[in-house]
Design a protein around this motif. Structure first.
Motif, PDB file in Angstrom:
ATOM      1  N   GLY A  10       0.784  -1.231   0.000  1.00 19.31           N
ATOM      2  CA  GLY A  10       0.000   0.000   0.000  1.00 19.31           C
ATOM      3  C   GLY A  10       0.814   1.278   0.000  1.00 19.31           C
ATOM      4  N   VAL A  11       2.137   1.179  -0.200  1.00 18.00           N
ATOM      5  CA  VAL A  11       3.008   2.356  -0.198  1.00 18.00           C
ATOM      6  C   VAL A  11       3.475   2.634  -1.617  1.00 18.00           C
ATOM      7  CG1 VAL A  11       5.169   3.341   0.657  1.00 18.00           C
ATOM      8  CG2 VAL A  11       3.770   1.928   2.162  1.00 18.00           C
ATOM      9  N   ARG A  12       3.241   3.834  -2.103  1.00 19.13           N
ATOM     10  CA  ARG A  12       3.768   4.212  -3.417  1.00 19.13           C
ATOM     11  C   ARG A  12       5.288   4.324  -3.339  1.00 19.13           C
ATOM     12  NH1 ARG A  12       1.521   9.579  -5.576  1.00 19.13           N
ATOM     13  NH2 ARG A  12       2.338  10.252  -3.551  1.00 19.13           N
ATOM     14  N   TYR A  13       5.927   4.104  -4.493  1.00 20.25           N
ATOM     15  CA  TYR A  13       7.386   4.160  -4.468  1.00 20.25           C
ATOM     16  C   TYR A  13       7.882   5.563  -4.130  1.00 20.25           C
ATOM     17  CZ  TYR A  13      12.268   3.583  -5.505  1.00 20.25           C
ATOM     18  OH  TYR A  13      13.639   3.550  -5.382  1.00 20.25           O
ATOM     19  N   VAL A  14       7.183   6.589  -4.602  1.00 16.66           N
ATOM     20  CA  VAL A  14       7.623   7.958  -4.296  1.00 16.66           C
ATOM     21  C   VAL A  14       7.547   8.221  -2.800  1.00 16.66           C
ATOM     22  CG1 VAL A  14       5.354   9.040  -4.633  1.00 16.66           C
ATOM     23  CG2 VAL A  14       7.452  10.364  -5.019  1.00 16.66           C
TER      24      VAL A  14
END
Length: 248
Positions: A47-51
């Motif tokens: 659930g974590v975006r790479y940015v």
């Protein structure tokens, strides 16, 4: 007075200032796009975006670049003869270096402000930790980069040539940045590199900054990062003062 002089050099050298700000943009866009596919790799936080994973690492690595610039400022002063004039005055040598380090800290704060603004505008950066968590992560990054920046100031006091300092600083920065959890989770690294990353003070700092940005809290790793940074700062500052005081 010495700090004000270093700050004036920071503001008046607009080319260097603009290049530093553009570097923040390039790192954000390049790393954010090139490695974005890692967000779907096994072991990446769900659930974590790479940015969102990347930004806390860039907070620290971006401000470390300001530490290198502080060291380069010392070598520039040595080559221009300004350092010799300052050393001939009744001034404690350490105050000259502290002034450079504080100017580097100000440069780092400016670069972080630009980096966060760009992340917000270009990528909609709005982590779960909120503004308070992001500001705390930025403050932690500045503190750690100021401590580690003394490594480059110490190198500058023993290496009198800007070109040689650039090369040496690159050798130091490479393992600090890439033998860490800056761009991929530690679990995704090869075994031998994973062991190095776990002892890398940059990894502890990035972990703590990530926790602050993503959750608004941080674990015991922040103490390890701060203590390691302070130890490095004390040892490097002592080496820097000794190098500056030696006969040239």
């Amino acid at each position: 007075m010495l700090t004000a002089r270093s700050m004036r050099a920071l503001v008046l050298n607009r080319r260097l200032l603009i290049i530093g700000l553009l570097e923040s943009l390039v790192m954000l866009v390049a790393f954010g796009q090139v490695f974005s596919g890692l967000a779907y790799a096994p072991g990446f936080p769900a659930g974590v975006r790479y940015v969102d994973f990347l930004l806390p690492a860039l907070l620290l690595t971006t401000t470390l670049q300001s530490g290198i610039q502080a060291g380069i400022g010392v070598t520039d002063d040595a080559q221009s003869g300004i350092l010799d004039r300052l050393r001939s005055m009744p001034v404690w040598p350490g105050s000259i270096l502290i002034a450079r380090s504080l100017a580097g800290l100000a440069r780092g704060a400016l670069r972080l402000a630009v980096l966060l603004a760009l992340a917000r505008v270009l990528f909609g950066y709005d982590p779960a930790g909120g503004a308070r968590g992001v500001l705390a992560a930025a403050g932690l990054s500045l503190a750690l980069s100021w401590s580690l920046g003394w490594l480059f100031i110490a190198l500058a006091c023993w290496i009198d040539q800007t070109e040689a300092l650039h090369a040496t600083a690159g050798l130091v920065m490479f393992p600090l940045m890439y033998a860490s959890n800056a761009f991929v989770p530690v679990g995704g690294l090869p075994g031998w590199l994973r062991r190095i990353a776990r002892y890398n003070p940059v990894s502890h700092g990035i972990d703590s900054a990530r926790d602050l940005c993503l959750t608004g809290t941080t674990g015991p790793g922040v103490l390890n990062a701060v203590l390691a940074g302070l130890l490095i700062a004390v040892l490097a500052a002592a080496a820097a003062v000794r190098g500056l005081s030696r006969a040239r």
